[in-house]
Design a protein around this motif. Structure first.
Motif, short mmCIF file in Angstrom:
data_model
loop_
_atom_site.label_atom_id
_atom_site.label_comp_id
_atom_site.label_asym_id
_atom_site.label_seq_id
_atom_site.Cartn_x
_atom_site.Cartn_y
_atom_site.Cartn_z
N ALA A 46 100.36 15.98 33.59
CA ALA A 46 99.78 16.17 34.04
C ALA A 46 98.79 17.34 34.04
N ALA A 47 99.28 18.43 34.85
CA ALA A 47 98.99 19.01 35.21
C ALA A 47 97.62 20.07 33.97
N VAL A 48 97.01 20.78 34.31
CA VAL A 48 95.63 21.41 33.11
C VAL A 48 96.08 23.03 33.32
N VAL A 49 97.08 23.93 32.66
CA VAL A 49 96.66 25.36 32.58
C VAL A 49 95.67 26.05 32.09
N VAL A 50 95.39 26.64 33.13
CA VAL A 50 93.89 28.40 32.73
C VAL A 50 94.51 29.41 32.54
N LYS A 51 94.37 29.77 31.15
CA LYS A 51 94.58 31.52 31.38
C LYS A 51 93.60 32.10 30.77
N VAL A 52 93.27 33.39 31.87
CA VAL A 52 91.76 34.09 30.97
C VAL A 52 92.16 35.13 31.26
N SER A 53 91.06 36.21 30.96
CA SER A 53 90.77 37.74 30.90
C SER A 53 90.41 37.97 32.75
N LYS A 54 90.45 39.15 33.12
CA LYS A 54 89.83 39.68 34.25
C LYS A 54 89.26 39.31 33.91
N PRO A 55 87.53 39.96 35.19
CA PRO A 55 85.78 39.84 34.34
C PRO A 55 85.95 41.17 33.90
N ASP A 56 86.15 42.08 34.55
CA ASP A 56 86.67 43.42 33.74
C ASP A 56 87.67 44.03 33.02
N GLN A 57 88.63 43.55 32.36
CA GLN A 57 89.40 43.86 31.95
C GLN A 57 89.20 44.49 30.76
N ASP A 58 90.10 45.39 30.82
CA ASP A 58 90.33 46.90 29.46
C ASP A 58 91.00 46.58 28.62
N LEU A 59 90.85 45.93 27.45
CA LEU A 59 91.90 45.21 26.35
C LEU A 59 92.31 46.16 25.56
N ARG A 60 91.82 47.18 26.36
CA ARG A 60 92.30 48.02 25.29
C ARG A 60 94.30 48.31 25.29
N PHE A 61 94.08 48.22 26.35
CA PHE A 61 95.79 48.52 27.61
C PHE A 61 96.17 46.34 27.63
N ASP A 62 95.90 45.88 28.07
CA ASP A 62 96.12 44.06 28.23
C ASP A 62 95.60 43.14 28.13
N VAL A 63 96.35 41.82 26.82
CA VAL A 63 95.37 40.97 26.44
C VAL A 63 96.09 40.14 26.81
N PRO A 64 95.71 38.52 27.70
CA PRO A 64 96.81 37.92 28.36
C PRO A 64 97.42 37.13 26.67
N CYS A 65 98.03 36.64 26.77
CA CYS A 65 98.61 36.20 25.46
C CYS A 65 99.72 34.94 25.95
N VAL A 66 99.35 34.18 25.03
CA VAL A 66 100.45 32.66 25.35
C VAL A 66 100.84 32.57 24.04
N GLY A 67 101.72 31.79 23.62
CA GLY A 67 103.08 31.65 23.16
C GLY A 67 103.71 29.81 23.37
N LEU A 68 104.45 29.78 21.98
CA LEU A 68 105.24 28.41 21.29
C LEU A 68 105.92 28.45 23.37
N GLU A 69 106.71 29.91 23.52
CA GLU A 69 107.17 29.09 24.80
C GLU A 69 106.63 29.02 25.98
N THR A 70 105.04 29.45 25.82
CA THR A 70 103.88 28.51 26.83
C THR A 70 104.16 26.91 26.85
N LEU A 71 104.08 26.21 25.93
CA LEU A 71 103.93 25.47 25.68
C LEU A 71 105.22 25.14 26.40
N ARG A 72 106.76 24.91 25.54
CA ARG A 72 107.63 24.58 26.25
C ARG A 72 107.55 24.36 27.09
N VAL A 73 106.95 25.21 28.29
CA VAL A 73 107.12 25.63 29.08
C VAL A 73 106.88 24.17 30.18
N MET A 74 105.37 24.59 29.68
CA MET A 74 104.38 23.13 29.61
C MET A 74 105.60 21.56 29.67
#
Length: 234
Positions: free
Chosen positions: A169-197
């Motif tokens: 029952a762990a809760v996983v939270v993934k967010v962007s940085k407060p001043d993140q420049d989305l031109r370069f780096d965007v947080p991402c999740v996928g099917l593998e993220t859920l498999r690990v969970m």
């Protein structure tokens, strides 16, 4: 200049995302030129672009040595500034794939319990502070206790570390940085993220709407529904 004559350049890292961007841009009529990293970028990118140049990761070293900075975002902004001097505009990596952005709301059949909602609220604040310090973007919590913070080991290892401590029952939270420049780096999740969970019986994945890429969303939701995992985007 017509769209057919416009050129899109991609500085390609690993994974499927550069391939998806290249394919989408070509379908929209752009000529696609890529700079790819030997040993990191998928070799199949060559088939999806009009021109490709392969470099070693260290070949950006000379530029970085000129910069008295050590954080990824600062380096990327400095690279963008240097490219701008050559008339090259940096645009968001998601410009050609808006459908990958996480939509707002609960995406799964199972919503959050009251305690899970509290954990998401708590984890969100911690994750934003972690991002403000430019350390990571993901936290794992349970019952308002921080079990793992993302560092250089990445999201999957963070989930495994935190999930083992939670036991379930762990809760996983993934967010962007407060001043993140989305031109370069965007947080991402996928099917593998859920498999690990699923390996550690985690129960919730919370991401930031419009600022998170969700790969294979249909498959993600189907898998989450089967495993009893809630996916929320806020």
């Amino acid at each position: 200049m017509s769209k057919e004559q416009e050129i899109i350049g991609i500085i390609a890292g690993g994974g499927q995302f550069p391939l998806m961007v290249a394919e989408a841009a070509r379908k929209q009529g752009y000529r696609v030129v890529a700079v790819a990293h030997i040993g990191d970028t998928e070799s199949s990118l060559s088939d999806k672009v009009d021109e490709i140049v392969w470099i070693k990761l260290g070949q950006l070293g000379q530029l970085i040595k000129k910069l008295a900075i050590f954080h990824d975002d600062d380096i990327l902004r400095a690279v963008a500034k240097e490219l701008a001097k050559q008339g090259i505009e940096i645009v968001s990596s998601t410009s050609h794939l808006p459908e990958l952005s996480a939509p707002l709301g609960c995406l799964t059949r199972r919503g959050l319990t009251g305690s899970e909602e509290e954990d998401v609220d708590f984890g969100w604040k911690v994750a934003k502070e972690l991002g403000r310090l430019d350390i990571g973007q993901c936290v794992v919590v349970r019952k308002k206790a921080v079990l793992a913070l993302e560092a250089i080991d990445g999201t999957d290892e963070t989930i495994l570390r935190g999930g083992r401590l939670a036991r379930e029952a762990a809760v996983v939270v993934k967010v962007s940085k407060p001043d993140q420049d989305l031109r370069f780096d965007v947080p991402c999740v996928g099917l593998e993220t859920l498999r690990v969970m699923s390996q550690v019986k985690a129960s919730v994945l919370a991401v930031e709407a419009g600022k998170t890429l969700m790969f294979d969303r249909t498959e993600m939701v189907a898998y989450a529904n089967k495993e009893g995992i809630s996916i929320v985007s806020r």
